[in-house]
Design an enzyme around this catalytic site. Sequence first.
Site, PDB file in Angstrom:
ATOM      1  CB  SER A   1      -0.156  -8.128  -1.252  1.00  0.00           C
ATOM      2  OG  SER A   1      -0.919  -8.850  -0.411  1.00  0.00           O
TER       3      SER A   1
ATOM      4  CE  LYS B   1      -4.268  -1.990   0.334  1.00  0.00           C
ATOM      5  NZ  LYS B   1      -5.450  -1.759   0.030  1.00  0.00           N
TER       6      LYS B   1
ATOM      7  CD  GLU C   1     -10.411   4.209   0.437  1.00  0.00           C
ATOM      8  OE1 GLU C   1     -10.047   5.495   0.491  1.00  0.00           O
ATOM      9  OE2 GLU C   1      -9.130   3.281  -0.143  1.00  0.00           O
TER      10      GLU C   1
HETATM   11  C1  LIG Z   1      -0.999  -6.864   2.608  1.00  0.00           C
HETATM   12  C2  LIG Z   1      -2.841  -7.154   1.319  1.00  0.00           C
HETATM   13  N1  LIG Z   1      -2.857  -7.718   0.819  1.00  0.00           N
HETATM   14  C3  LIG Z   1      -3.860  -7.630  -1.037  1.00  0.00           C
HETATM   15  C4  LIG Z   1      -4.289  -6.339   0.047  1.00  0.00           C
HETATM   16  C5  LIG Z   1      -6.226  -5.742  -1.100  1.00  0.00           C
HETATM   17  O1  LIG Z   1      -5.924  -4.790  -2.154  1.00  0.00           O
HETATM   18  P1  LIG Z   1      -5.471  -4.360  -3.298  1.00  0.00           P
HETATM   19  O2  LIG Z   1      -6.074  -5.350  -3.976  1.00  0.00           O
HETATM   20  O3  LIG Z   1      -5.621  -3.427  -3.692  1.00  0.00           O
HETATM   21  O4  LIG Z   1      -3.713  -4.762  -3.668  1.00  0.00           O
HETATM   22  C6  LIG Z   1      -4.801  -5.299   0.958  1.00  0.00           C
HETATM   23  C7  LIG Z   1      -5.850  -4.302   1.144  1.00  0.00           C
HETATM   24  O5  LIG Z   1      -5.772  -3.994   2.585  1.00  0.00           O
HETATM   25  C8  LIG Z   1      -3.436  -5.686   2.128  1.00  0.00           C
HETATM   26  O6  LIG Z   1      -3.861  -5.521   3.094  1.00  0.00           O
END
Ligand SMILES: Cc1ncc(COP(=O)(O)O)c(C=O)c1O
Lengths: 262, 386
Positions: B371, B82, B104
Site C-alpha cells: 500500500s 491514499k 483527519e
Molecule cells: C501506506 C499505508 N497503508 C495502509 C494504511 C492504512 O489505511 P487503510 O487501512 O485505510 O488502507 C495507511 C494509512 O495511513 C497507509 O499510509
Amino acid sequence: MSFKDAHASVYPETPWLVTFVTAGDPSPELTLKFMLALEKHSDIIELGIPFSDPMADGPTIQKANVRALKAGTKVKDVFEIVRNFREYSSKPVILMTYYNIVYARGVENFLREAKDCGATGAIVVDLPVEESEEYLRACEKTGMDTVFLAAPNTPDDRLRVIDEVSSAFVYLVSLYGTTGAREELPETAFKAIARAKSVCRKPVCVGFGVSKKEHVKALIDAGADGVVVGSAIVRLIEEFGEGAAEKIEEFVSELRKGLEKS
Amino acid sequence: MKFGEFGGQFVPEVLIPPLKELEKAYETLKEDEEFKKELDYYLKVYAGRPTPLYFARNLTEHVGGAKIYLKREDLLHSGAHKINNTIGQALLAKYMGKSRLIAETGAGQHGVATAIAGALFGLKTEVYMGSEDVERQKPNVFRMKLLGASVIPVESGSRTLKDAINEALRDWVATFEYTHYLIGSVVGPHPYPTIVRDFQSVIGRETKVQIMELEERLPDCIVACVGGGSNAMGIFYPFARDSNVRLVGVEAAGKGLETGKHSASLCAGKKGVLHGMLSYFLQDEDGQIATTHSVAAGLDYPGVGPEHAWMKETGRAEYVAVDDSEALEAFSLLSRLEGIIPALESAHAIAYAVKLAREMSRDEIIVVNLSGRGDKDLEIVMNLLG
Ligand SMILES: Cc1ncc(COP(=O)(O)O)c(C=O)c1O
C-alpha cells in the site's frame, strides 16, 4: 389517556428551563450536589453520561467528559447518581449520551436499568430516526421517554417524523455547530423555532449556545416551549470545582427569570 | 445502504442533509462521463496509474512456497494508495461546488494526500491532526504546510487519529455548506465507506487484469493490511465474487493482542458505534473507546470499515493480526531481498504473506497489496532497530 394527560403527569406546564451537567464531573458525589442545586429552579434535568468521543460537543463539555472519565465514572455510577437524586426529587431526569454507551450494554438492558434507577427518558445525540428502530421499540417496552434532535436544516418532512417519535419533547439545536456557550444567539435559532413550532405537536426545547437570561427570554418570546442550558453551567464547574453548587444555584435562578412571559 | 447490519448513519441530525447531498452528488457523478474521464486522467498522468504488479522472485525463492506478487501502490505519487481516494473525493468536491477540504490524519499520510489533491484542484485545505501525532510526525506536518495546507492540532481526548476525526466532524457540522469532509478510509457514515471503496477499487481492477495477463488465472490469495481498511477493500472488492480467491486482512497486533496495546479491532474488538458507523471497535465494557497502539501509525485506529465487519461476519474474508516486531522483520526482509522499502503498514501484510506462502505450494499465487513506501518510516525504524 391522551398524550397531553400522560405528559402532564410527569412534566410541569411549559415553558421549561432544562439544565445540564455531565455525570461524574468532577466526581459522582458532587454531581448529586450539583443536580440538587439545579433542581431548585429547573423543570427538567439533563444528565450527561460521559463518553470518550463526544463528537457533538464543544470544548467545555468535552473537558467535562474527560474529567468525569478520569475520575473513573462508570455507567453504573451514573445510574446510582439518579437513584440517589430520586430520594430528594421527582423532577424529570433525561439522560443524554452517545449511542455506543447504550449499544454496549444492550439497548433494552440499558433502558431498563435507566428506568429502574428513576430516569425519565433519554437523548442519544448520534442516533437519528432512521437508525432507531430497535431503540424505539425498547423505549416503548421499558417506558423510557424519547427526545430526538432536530436542526435548523432539518426539512419539514423529517421534523414531522422526529416529532412523531419524540415522546417527551423535540430538542431543537439552535445553530450549525457544537455545544458551547455563545455571547449572541444566532439568527438561525429564531427561524428554526418558527418552523418547528408550525410543524411539531410536542413541546420544542431549544439548546446549544444559550448562556444567559436574555437568551432564555428571547427564545421563549420567539415561541420555544423550553430552553436548554448546558455549557454555561458546566463552565462554572470547571471554574469553581467543588464550590460550584452555590454558583450554579445562583446562575440558574437568574436564568429562570428569563422564563417570565413579557 | 448497509453491509448487513454494519454501516449506517449514526450522526447528529444536522449532518443528515449534507450526507444526503453528498450521496446524491456521488450517485450522479459516478455515472457522469466527464467526471470519469477527468478522474482517469489525473490518476494516470498525475498519480502514476496503473501501478505495476511485480513478481517478487527473490522473496518467493527465499520463502520457498507460493509465488508472491506485489501490487506496487508504493510507486504512486505521494508514496501510498491514499491518493486514489483523495483525487477522487477532491474532484467530487469540486464538481459539488465546494471551496474547502477538511481531513483527519494520523500519521499524516492521508493529510499529505489531501493536501496534494487540494493544491491540484485549488481547494483550501485544512487537516486535523492529534497534537500527539503532530509531535511524532513532524516531517509530514512540514510536507502538508509546504503543499499549502494548514494543520490544526487537536487537543481533545487521546489527541490521536480518532480525536482528529471527531474534530473534523465538529468542523463539518458548522461548515458543510462550502466544505467537503474528505475522509481517508472506508469508515464514517454512509455514503463514505462506499465512496472510498469505489475510488480505491481501481487497485483490485488493475490487479485482476494484470494477473490474468501474467498467469492467465486469478490468484489463490490476496493479502492486505487493515487500518480503517481502504487499501484492503480496494484490492478485495473486485474479487469479492470470485469465491476461490482467499481474502486476508492483516491488522496490527502492536505489542501483542494479550497486552491490550494493539489496534486489531476485527480480531479483538466488539461491535459498536462510532464515527457514524456500526462496526467493530476496541472498547471497554461501558462502550468507552480504547486507546490503541501500533508501530505503524496508519494502522493505529480503534475501529474498522463496516464492509470489512460484514466480510468477517459472512466469512468472505478472514482477518488476522501481526505484531510490531514481525512487521519490522518484514520491513527489513523486503528491503534487503527486493530493494523495496515498504511502509510499516504494508510490512504487516508482507509478514503475513510470507507465513502463508511457506505453507502453500509453488504453483499457488499470492498477491500482496504493497500500500505504501517506507520513506516516511525511516526515523521510527532507525530508532527501533538502531
Ligand atoms: C501506506 C499505508 N497503508 C495502509 C494504511 C492504512 O489505511 P487503510 O487501512 O485505510 O488502507 C495507511 C494509512 O495511513 C497507509 O499510509
